[in-house]
Design a protein around this motif. Structure first.
Motif, PDB file in Angstrom:
ATOM      1  N   ALA A   1       0.839  -1.199   0.000  1.00 45.73           N
ATOM      2  CA  ALA A   1       0.000   0.000   0.000  1.00 45.73           C
ATOM      3  C   ALA A   1       0.875   1.250   0.000  1.00 45.73           C
ATOM      4  O   ALA A   1       1.910   1.298   0.671  1.00 45.73           O
ATOM      5  CB  ALA A   1      -0.920  -0.001   1.211  1.00 45.73           C
ATOM      6  N   ALA A   2       0.441   2.249  -0.753  1.00 49.23           N
ATOM      7  CA  ALA A   2       1.137   3.539  -0.782  1.00 49.23           C
ATOM      8  C   ALA A   2       0.081   4.627  -0.859  1.00 49.23           C
ATOM      9  O   ALA A   2      -0.648   4.726  -1.848  1.00 49.23           O
ATOM     10  CB  ALA A   2       2.087   3.619  -1.972  1.00 49.23           C
ATOM     11  N   VAL A   3      -0.014   5.441   0.173  1.00 48.71           N
ATOM     12  CA  VAL A   3      -1.061   6.455   0.271  1.00 48.71           C
ATOM     13  C   VAL A   3      -0.421   7.829   0.371  1.00 48.71           C
ATOM     14  O   VAL A   3       0.504   8.039   1.165  1.00 48.71           O
ATOM     15  CB  VAL A   3      -1.969   6.202   1.489  1.00 48.71           C
ATOM     16  N   LYS A   4      -0.910   8.763  -0.443  1.00 54.12           N
ATOM     17  CA  LYS A   4      -0.356  10.114  -0.472  1.00 54.12           C
ATOM     18  C   LYS A   4      -1.492  11.129  -0.547  1.00 54.12           C
ATOM     19  O   LYS A   4      -2.358  11.031  -1.416  1.00 54.12           O
ATOM     20  CB  LYS A   4       0.578  10.274  -1.672  1.00 54.12           C
ATOM     21  N   ASN A   5      -1.510  12.066   0.394  1.00 50.30           N
ATOM     22  CA  ASN A   5      -2.479  13.175   0.404  1.00 50.30           C
ATOM     23  C   ASN A   5      -3.904  12.676   0.184  1.00 50.30           C
ATOM     24  O   ASN A   5      -4.594  13.102  -0.734  1.00 50.30           O
ATOM     25  CB  ASN A   5      -2.130  14.222  -0.661  1.00 50.30           C
ATOM     26  N   SER A   6      -4.358  11.781   1.033  1.00 49.46           N
ATOM     27  CA  SER A   6      -5.688  11.189   0.879  1.00 49.46           C
ATOM     28  C   SER A   6      -6.358  11.048   2.238  1.00 49.46           C
ATOM     29  O   SER A   6      -5.699  11.033   3.285  1.00 49.46           O
ATOM     30  CB  SER A   6      -5.597   9.812   0.200  1.00 49.46           C
TER      31      SER A   6
END
Length: 373
Positions: free
Chosen positions: A286-291
């Motif tokens: 998983a890679a989450v950015k500005n969410s």
């Protein structure tokens, strides 16, 4: 506060396209964990309005479930409370609400049985924070018959879908145009009104006698030169979500730290019904950015600049960019979603691609949709 509250939550809009096929606009999810109507109800309770009626009509099932307990907004009091009214079929009338004025007329008993001298009327599709007490103080100070809360929208907004007002130096409304073809002003009505209760009863009864059903056209516009109608200008955040584009932009606004801080970290608070769900889970890969990732969600892929609502599942090798994933969506492996709104309870098949554009947001609604609220 010396006022009762009425939230108009029965409307529908074709500008919402597929999103309004199964729910009222006031029940649209906002910012991961909220619904649109939460903001109006929170403003009511934060303004110490104890007696509030919500008038529902169109696709109201999910809205009724959300309002099934008044404790979330602290309306469960011995004095006052939260009331939900739908169109009533009687021997004399079998009509649905034919307009906002007619909705008030069909619930005139609520107004007549109340004791507070003023009424605050608010739309259920606005995203904002406002102390209605300050509006009432302004209303009394100006000796107004009706006060309309207004705001100036920035350039680039489609303001022709709103009511536009012009005022004189004293703040009195001199002209009111409802959804004009060409905008002659950038001051829009927020759909929030303050009026004396007895005067509202009189105006609504007169409208009913003359077969007039709309509050804006048949009261505000018709009486603008006969009544003292003033504008209270709000200079804080306000958005209306009654179109796909505005709904998408409003949710994207909550990715900005200053907007989140304003609504969720500054007093007063915004309240909502709370579900007992586990925190979001991020698996390897998983890679989450500005969410914003809401509770109950599981992420296995890449999520960038997006809002995921409750119980969303993102499969392996998925890429979600600049999109809104509504409640309880299952996204299969190797799926690409960009510039989209995915409807709730959808199952997005694996190995598929759904791409819109920033100027034309795509609404994804799979045929194998599960039972939804």
């Amino acid at each position: 506060m010396r006022a009762i509250g009425i939230v108009l939550a029965g409307g529908n809009s074709k500008r919402m396209r597929e999103l309004s096929n199964k729910r009222a606009i006031s029940a649209m999810p906002i910012a991961g964990n909220y619904r649109s109507i939460d903001f109006a109800l929170s403003n009511m309770t934060n303004s110490h309005i104890q007696n509030v009626a919500v008038l529902t009509q169109y696709n109201s099932r999910s809205l009724h479930l959300h309002l099934s307990s008044s404790k979330w907004w602290d309306f469960g009091r011995k004095q006052g409370g939260l009331f939900v009214f739908t169109p009533t079929i009687t021997a004399e009338s079998s009509d649905w609400y034919r307009g906002t004025a007619d909705a008030l007329y069909q619930n005139l008993t609520f107004l007549k049985n109340s004791h507070e001298p003023y009424v605050v009327i608010a739309a259920g599709d606005g995203i904002y924070k406002l102390d209605y007490g300050k509006v009432l103080e302004y209303h009394i100070e100006k000796k107004a018959d009706i006060t309309v809360v207004c705001t100036e929208l920035p350039g680039g907004e489609d303001i022709t879908r709103f009511g536009l007002v012009r005022t004189n130096e004293d703040g009195r409304i001199t002209d009111f145009e409802e959804k004009p073809m060409v905008a002659s002003s950038n001051i829009v009505s927020c759909g929030i009104y303050v009026i004396r209760r007895r005067q509202l009863i009189e105006l609504i009864e007169r409208c009913a006698m003359e077969d007039r059903y709309d509050f804006v056209n048949d009261i505000l516009i018709r009486y603008r030169n006969l009544k003292r109608i003033y504008a209270y200008k709000m200079n804080t955040y306000w958005r209306n979500i009654a179109s796909v584009e505005s709904y998408f932009k409003t949710n994207m606004d909550f990715l900005k730290s200053e907007v989140r801080d304003y609504f969720f970290r500054q007093y007063p608070d915004v309240y909502s019904k709370i579900d007992d769900l586990p925190p979001a889970k991020y698996n390897p890969g998983a890679a989450v950015k500005n969410s914003l990732i809401s509770s109950g969600s599981i992420v296995n892929g890449v999520v960038e600049h997006s809002v995921l609502f409750k119980k969303a599942y993102v499969g392996n090798n998925c890429v979600i960019k600049n999109s809104i994933i509504l409640n309880d969506v299952y996204i299969g492996d190797n799926t690409v979603i960009e510039n989209c709104i995915v409807e709730s309870r959808d199952t997005i098949r694996a190995n598929t691609t759904h791409i819109g554009t920033p100027d034309n947001i795509k609404v994804v609604l799979e045929k194998n949709e599960r039972y939804t609220l």
